[in-house]
Design a protein around this motif. Structure first.
Motif, PDB file in Angstrom:
ATOM      1  N   HIS A 113      78.627  63.658   5.989  1.00  0.00           N
ATOM      2  CA  HIS A 113      79.481  63.429   4.819  1.00  0.00           C
ATOM      3  C   HIS A 113      79.296  64.550   3.791  1.00  0.00           C
ATOM      4  O   HIS A 113      78.189  65.079   3.629  1.00  0.00           O
ATOM      5  CB  HIS A 113      79.201  62.046   4.216  1.00  0.00           C
ATOM      6  CG  HIS A 113      79.675  60.932   5.120  1.00  0.00           C
ATOM      7  ND1 HIS A 113      79.252  59.632   5.011  1.00  0.00           N
ATOM      8  CD2 HIS A 113      80.535  60.954   6.174  1.00  0.00           C
ATOM      9  CE1 HIS A 113      79.842  58.898   5.948  1.00  0.00           C
ATOM     10  NE2 HIS A 113      80.612  59.675   6.661  1.00  0.00           N
ATOM     11  N   HIS A 160      73.398  63.404   7.666  1.00  0.00           N
ATOM     12  CA  HIS A 160      74.686  63.116   8.301  1.00  0.00           C
ATOM     13  C   HIS A 160      75.758  64.014   7.704  1.00  0.00           C
ATOM     14  O   HIS A 160      75.484  64.792   6.787  1.00  0.00           O
ATOM     15  CB  HIS A 160      75.034  61.629   8.177  1.00  0.00           C
ATOM     16  CG  HIS A 160      75.276  61.167   6.779  1.00  0.00           C
ATOM     17  ND1 HIS A 160      74.298  61.128   5.821  1.00  0.00           N
ATOM     18  CD2 HIS A 160      76.407  60.730   6.161  1.00  0.00           C
ATOM     19  CE1 HIS A 160      74.810  60.670   4.687  1.00  0.00           C
ATOM     20  NE2 HIS A 160      76.078  60.431   4.861  1.00  0.00           N
ATOM     21  N   HIS A 179      75.056  53.591   9.124  1.00  0.00           N
ATOM     22  CA  HIS A 179      76.041  54.257   8.276  1.00  0.00           C
ATOM     23  C   HIS A 179      77.122  54.791   9.207  1.00  0.00           C
ATOM     24  O   HIS A 179      77.202  54.366  10.361  1.00  0.00           O
ATOM     25  CB  HIS A 179      75.315  55.375   7.502  1.00  0.00           C
ATOM     26  CG  HIS A 179      76.078  55.948   6.359  1.00  0.00           C
ATOM     27  ND1 HIS A 179      76.533  55.202   5.312  1.00  0.00           N
ATOM     28  CD2 HIS A 179      76.456  57.233   6.082  1.00  0.00           C
ATOM     29  CE1 HIS A 179      77.153  55.987   4.439  1.00  0.00           C
ATOM     30  NE2 HIS A 179      77.121  57.220   4.888  1.00  0.00           N
ATOM     31  N   ASP A 221      79.017  64.899   0.651  1.00  0.00           N
ATOM     32  CA  ASP A 221      78.027  64.876  -0.434  1.00  0.00           C
ATOM     33  C   ASP A 221      76.615  65.110   0.093  1.00  0.00           C
ATOM     34  O   ASP A 221      75.669  65.208  -0.688  1.00  0.00           O
ATOM     35  CB  ASP A 221      78.103  63.548  -1.219  1.00  0.00           C
ATOM     36  CG  ASP A 221      77.933  62.321  -0.356  1.00  0.00           C
ATOM     37  OD1 ASP A 221      78.405  62.322   0.802  1.00  0.00           O
ATOM     38  OD2 ASP A 221      77.320  61.341  -0.832  1.00  0.00           O
ATOM     39  N   HIS A 222      76.448  65.229   1.410  1.00  0.00           N
ATOM     40  CA  HIS A 222      75.125  65.505   1.997  1.00  0.00           C
ATOM     41  C   HIS A 222      75.063  66.893   2.637  1.00  0.00           C
ATOM     42  O   HIS A 222      74.162  67.670   2.365  1.00  0.00           O
ATOM     43  CB  HIS A 222      74.762  64.420   3.021  1.00  0.00           C
ATOM     44  CG  HIS A 222      74.538  63.098   2.364  1.00  0.00           C
ATOM     45  ND1 HIS A 222      73.287  62.608   2.088  1.00  0.00           N
ATOM     46  CD2 HIS A 222      75.417  62.196   1.867  1.00  0.00           C
ATOM     47  CE1 HIS A 222      73.411  61.451   1.448  1.00  0.00           C
ATOM     48  NE2 HIS A 222      74.689  61.181   1.308  1.00  0.00           N
TER      49      HIS A 222
END
Ligand code: ZN
Length: 324
Positions: A86, A84, A176, A88-89
């Motif tokens: 975000h 996804h 999420h 941090d990904h």
């Protein structure tokens, strides 16, 4: 004639016997974490490299601990998976160099907006980016803007799958959110969205199920809460034997919920802890009273901690065959 046939039969059984006498070459999937600090499990750690027995290398959620496309640990990357959007990904920033800063406070001072670290790596390596929902159009546009091939952004939406280099890739439910930060959009539109406090829409967040060429089926949870699909789809349909499970709490399932998912819903043979959002280990040993320790105590299946740079190997049945 009969004699010839009999001779062939004997010759063939002899050849078969000779084949059995040789040890079967290991057909394992290698899993190498690319975390913040060598030998440790750190708060920002997301990235894993899966190497199929046929040599294909898959990078899952580069996040912030891969030091951009120049990170020497990457080597060749054939496929990038992004669960996804975000930061941090997908990687909105990244380490200056591997192991920069500390486990608790890594130096992720290099910005990767507006491109994302995933796109920068894909452009440098010629990788395919395989995502679900409506993320492929976002990545295709970024690849095109960066002089790459937009066709390298490939779709695997819920329910179907795509096979790349012999690896079958499917996306599965992740409960999420999946907003695109206006920083990736830029310009007046990005500025207005930022001021209004809204994100771009590219559909639902995802997890993945991968089937490697040795037959191993792996579930990568992505950021998710508890969902019935973990039983009905991930276990009952796909039969995942290895799971990578996010345990961070607050943003995703915490240790208690993640243990329920593993013990009662997915029931894999092995699980790799992920996304703990804490210093999970000190000198390679699980830190007492950590979320990582809590999950390991609750998990009823063999549980492994992803120590950065330490390669684990899994056979087709999900057993760790080396490096655990
Ligand atoms: Zn997230």
């Amino acid at each position: 004639m009969a004699v010839t046939k009999r001779f062939i039969r004997i010759a063939m059984s002899g050849a078969f016997g000779a084949l059995l006498a040789f040890p079967v070459l290991a057909q394992n999937v290698k899993v190498t974490p690319l975390g913040g600090i060598e030998g440790e499990f750190c708060p920002q750690d997301r990235a894993l490299i899966f190497e199929d027995p046929n040599g294909t290398r898959v990078l899952y959620d580069p996040g912030r601990t891969v030091a951009g496309a120049q990170d020497p640990r990457l080597g060749k990357i054939d496929i990038i998976l992004v669960s996804h959007m975000h930061g941090d990904h997908v990687g909105n920033a990244h380490n200056k160099a591997p192991n920069s800063g500390t486990c608790e406070s890594p130096d992720t001072s290099v910005s990767a907006v507006p491109n994302t670290s995933a796109v920068e790596i894909a452009l440098a390596k010629g990788s395919k980016i395989v995502t679900g929902s409506e993320m492929p159009a976002f990545f295709a546009a970024k690849l095109k803007a960066g002089g790459g091939n937009p066709a390298n952004s490939m779709l695997a939406r819920f329910g179907g799958s795509v096979t790349v280099n012999g690896i079958r890739i499917a996306t599965v439910t992740a409960m999420h959110s999946n907003g695109v930060d206006p920083d990736y959009i830029g310009g007046d539109l990005g500025k207005m969205m930022k001021e209004a406090g809204i994100a771009g829409d590219v559909g639902l967040a995802t997890g993945y199920v991968l089937k490697f060429t040795n037959g191993l089926v792996a579930y990568l949870s992505g950021d998710t809460g508890i969902t019935a699909d973990q039983e009905f789809v991930v276990r009952d349909h796909y039969g995942a034997k290895l799971a990578v499970m996010n345990i961070g709490d607050g943003f995703t399932t915490g240790p208690v919920e993640a243990a329920y998912v593993i013990n009662e819903l997915v029931k894999p043979v092995s699980v790799i802890v992920s996304h703990a959002n804490e210093v999970g280990t000190v000198q390679g040993k699980v830190r007492p009273n950590s979320k990582t320790e809590a999950f390991m105590k609750l998990s009823k299946v063999r549980t492994y901690v992803p120590l950065s740079g330490k390669t684990m190997e899994f056979d087709n049945a999900g057993n760790c065959a080396a490096g655990c």
